[in-house]
Design a protein around this motif. Structure first.
Motif, PDB file in Angstrom:
ATOM      1  N   SER A 147      22.805  62.093  54.442  1.00 46.92           N
ATOM      2  CA  SER A 147      21.513  62.597  54.913  1.00 46.92           C
ATOM      3  C   SER A 147      21.030  63.779  54.070  1.00 46.92           C
ATOM      4  O   SER A 147      19.975  64.347  54.338  1.00 46.92           O
ATOM      5  CB  SER A 147      21.621  63.007  56.383  1.00 46.92           C
ATOM      6  OG  SER A 147      22.597  64.023  56.535  1.00 46.92           O
ATOM      7  N   THR A 148      21.764  64.141  53.041  1.00 47.29           N
ATOM      8  CA  THR A 148      21.485  65.337  52.246  1.00 47.29           C
ATOM      9  C   THR A 148      20.077  65.343  51.662  1.00 47.29           C
ATOM     10  O   THR A 148      19.367  66.349  51.739  1.00 47.29           O
ATOM     11  CB  THR A 148      22.521  65.475  51.112  1.00 47.29           C
ATOM     12  OG1 THR A 148      23.833  65.317  51.667  1.00 47.29           O
ATOM     13  CG2 THR A 148      22.405  66.814  50.427  1.00 47.29           C
ATOM     14  N   LEU A 149      19.645  64.249  51.062  1.00 51.78           N
ATOM     15  CA  LEU A 149      18.325  64.203  50.427  1.00 51.78           C
ATOM     16  C   LEU A 149      17.218  64.409  51.453  1.00 51.78           C
ATOM     17  O   LEU A 149      16.294  65.203  51.234  1.00 51.78           O
ATOM     18  CB  LEU A 149      18.118  62.877  49.682  1.00 51.78           C
ATOM     19  CG  LEU A 149      16.806  62.736  48.920  1.00 51.78           C
ATOM     20  CD1 LEU A 149      16.664  63.821  47.856  1.00 51.78           C
ATOM     21  CD2 LEU A 149      16.716  61.358  48.285  1.00 51.78           C
ATOM     22  N   ASP A 150      17.297  63.730  52.576  1.00 51.87           N
ATOM     23  CA  ASP A 150      16.292  63.901  53.629  1.00 51.87           C
ATOM     24  C   ASP A 150      16.303  65.332  54.175  1.00 51.87           C
ATOM     25  O   ASP A 150      15.251  65.924  54.403  1.00 51.87           O
ATOM     26  CB  ASP A 150      16.517  62.914  54.774  1.00 51.87           C
ATOM     27  CG  ASP A 150      15.904  61.548  54.508  1.00 51.87           C
ATOM     28  OD1 ASP A 150      15.150  61.404  53.532  1.00 51.87           O
ATOM     29  OD2 ASP A 150      16.185  60.627  55.298  1.00 51.87           O
ATOM     30  N   ARG A 151      17.506  65.892  54.395  1.00 51.90           N
ATOM     31  CA  ARG A 151      17.583  67.260  54.915  1.00 51.90           C
ATOM     32  C   ARG A 151      16.984  68.249  53.915  1.00 51.90           C
ATOM     33  O   ARG A 151      16.251  69.164  54.306  1.00 51.90           O
ATOM     34  CB  ARG A 151      19.031  67.636  55.237  1.00 51.90           C
ATOM     35  CG  ARG A 151      19.579  66.978  56.491  1.00 51.90           C
ATOM     36  CD  ARG A 151      20.888  67.585  56.987  1.00 51.90           C
ATOM     37  NE  ARG A 151      21.756  68.135  55.969  1.00 51.90           N
ATOM     38  CZ  ARG A 151      22.769  67.485  55.376  1.00 51.90           C
ATOM     39  NH1 ARG A 151      23.035  66.239  55.720  1.00 51.90           N
ATOM     40  NH2 ARG A 151      23.523  68.085  54.491  1.00 51.90           N
ATOM     41  N   TRP A 152      17.274  68.071  52.634  1.00 54.19           N
ATOM     42  CA  TRP A 152      16.720  68.960  51.603  1.00 54.19           C
ATOM     43  C   TRP A 152      15.198  68.862  51.588  1.00 54.19           C
ATOM     44  O   TRP A 152      14.507  69.885  51.582  1.00 54.19           O
ATOM     45  CB  TRP A 152      17.295  68.608  50.230  1.00 54.19           C
ATOM     46  CG  TRP A 152      16.671  69.397  49.125  1.00 54.19           C
ATOM     47  CD1 TRP A 152      17.031  70.648  48.706  1.00 54.19           C
ATOM     48  CD2 TRP A 152      15.557  69.009  48.326  1.00 54.19           C
ATOM     49  NE1 TRP A 152      16.201  71.057  47.689  1.00 54.19           N
ATOM     50  CE2 TRP A 152      15.284  70.067  47.438  1.00 54.19           C
ATOM     51  CE3 TRP A 152      14.749  67.866  48.281  1.00 54.19           C
ATOM     52  CZ2 TRP A 152      14.256  70.020  46.504  1.00 54.19           C
ATOM     53  CZ3 TRP A 152      13.731  67.826  47.352  1.00 54.19           C
ATOM     54  CH2 TRP A 152      13.483  68.891  46.474  1.00 54.19           C
ATOM     55  N   ALA A 153      14.674  67.642  51.563  1.00 55.39           N
ATOM     56  CA  ALA A 153      13.218  67.453  51.506  1.00 55.39           C
ATOM     57  C   ALA A 153      12.534  68.014  52.747  1.00 55.39           C
ATOM     58  O   ALA A 153      11.443  68.587  52.659  1.00 55.39           O
ATOM     59  CB  ALA A 153      12.880  65.977  51.333  1.00 55.39           C
ATOM     60  N   ALA A 154      13.163  67.886  53.903  1.00 51.12           N
ATOM     61  CA  ALA A 154      12.569  68.379  55.152  1.00 51.12           C
ATOM     62  C   ALA A 154      12.475  69.908  55.175  1.00 51.12           C
ATOM     63  O   ALA A 154      11.599  70.463  55.837  1.00 51.12           O
ATOM     64  CB  ALA A 154      13.374  67.885  56.354  1.00 51.12           C
ATOM     65  N   ARG A 155      13.358  70.583  54.454  1.00 50.86           N
ATOM     66  CA  ARG A 155      13.331  72.059  54.410  1.00 50.86           C
ATOM     67  C   ARG A 155      12.233  72.606  53.504  1.00 50.86           C
ATOM     68  O   ARG A 155      11.891  73.779  53.587  1.00 50.86           O
ATOM     69  CB  ARG A 155      14.677  72.593  53.919  1.00 50.86           C
ATOM     70  CG  ARG A 155      15.795  72.510  54.930  1.00 50.86           C
ATOM     71  CD  ARG A 155      17.001  73.326  54.498  1.00 50.86           C
ATOM     72  NE  ARG A 155      17.452  73.063  53.148  1.00 50.86           N
ATOM     73  CZ  ARG A 155      18.420  72.197  52.816  1.00 50.86           C
ATOM     74  NH1 ARG A 155      19.032  71.503  53.755  1.00 50.86           N
ATOM     75  NH2 ARG A 155      18.776  72.041  51.567  1.00 50.86           N
TER      76      ARG A 155
END
Length: 191
Positions: A147-155
């Motif tokens: 989920s790292t990419l989604d979490r990064w983009a959401a921040r």
């Protein structure tokens, strides 16, 4: 051993839609680097019809696929089975980049799961659909999607996304144009 198909038949379609990841290969027309990118997230790929597929182009550190597709359209997608069935399916074709400014973008976006880092959608018109043995591909088990990419983009806020894309997505590593300034806005709509 291998077969070539005129279109995505039901078993081939089911196979590619079940894979947890696939690979995208593109290359510039002249001198330049061939690019191969792994793509994950099960809900970022879709079959549009018997010879057309699409996937979400999410934020990343490079823009090779977009730059190469815009330059010459050539693209190949490869799906490997990592489970008991030893098969590889390749979709060869012509790609095009659909951005949030294109009229078809909202309808295409609705076919995918929600992801905060959508840069564009890559649509591929397949002119060759072929399978081959996957006897050399190891058997592996999927533990989970990262989920790292989604979490990064959401921040990232709007300005941070624009700034990141300006630094990393304006040109390919070979200097081909990537995203223009007007295409750097984050996508605010989701499926």
């Amino acid at each position: 051993m291998g077969h070539v198909y005129r279109q995505l038949d039901a078993p081939t379609r089911a196979f590619i839609e079940q894979q947890p990841m696939f690979f995208v290969a593109t290359a510039p027309t002249a001198d330049g680097r061939v690019n191969v990118s792994p793509k994950g997230y099960a809900d970022t790929f879709t079959v549009l019809d018997d010879t057309t597929v699409a996937y979400l182009d999410l934020d990343g550190s490079g823009i090779e696929t977009v730059a190469h597709v815009r330059e010459n359209g050539r693209i190949t997608l490869m799906f490997c089975s990592f489970d008991r069935r030893a098969i590889i399916v390749r979709l060869y074709g012509t790609g095009r980049v659909v951005t949030l400014h294109d009229p078809e973008f909202p309808a295409l976006l609705a076919r995918f799961g929600p992801h905060p880092g959508v840069r564009s959608i890559i649509v591929v018109d397949c002119d060759r659909i072929a399978d081959s043995c996957g006897w050399g591909v190891p058997r592996m088990s999927l533990i989970e999607e990262r989920s790292t990419l989604d979490r990064w983009a959401a921040r990232q806020d709007v300005q941070e996304t624009r700034s990141y894309r300006a630094r990393h997505n304006r040109a390919s590593i070979d200097g081909l144009p990537g995203l223009s300034a007007g295409e750097s806005d984050p996508v605010s709509q989701h499926s």
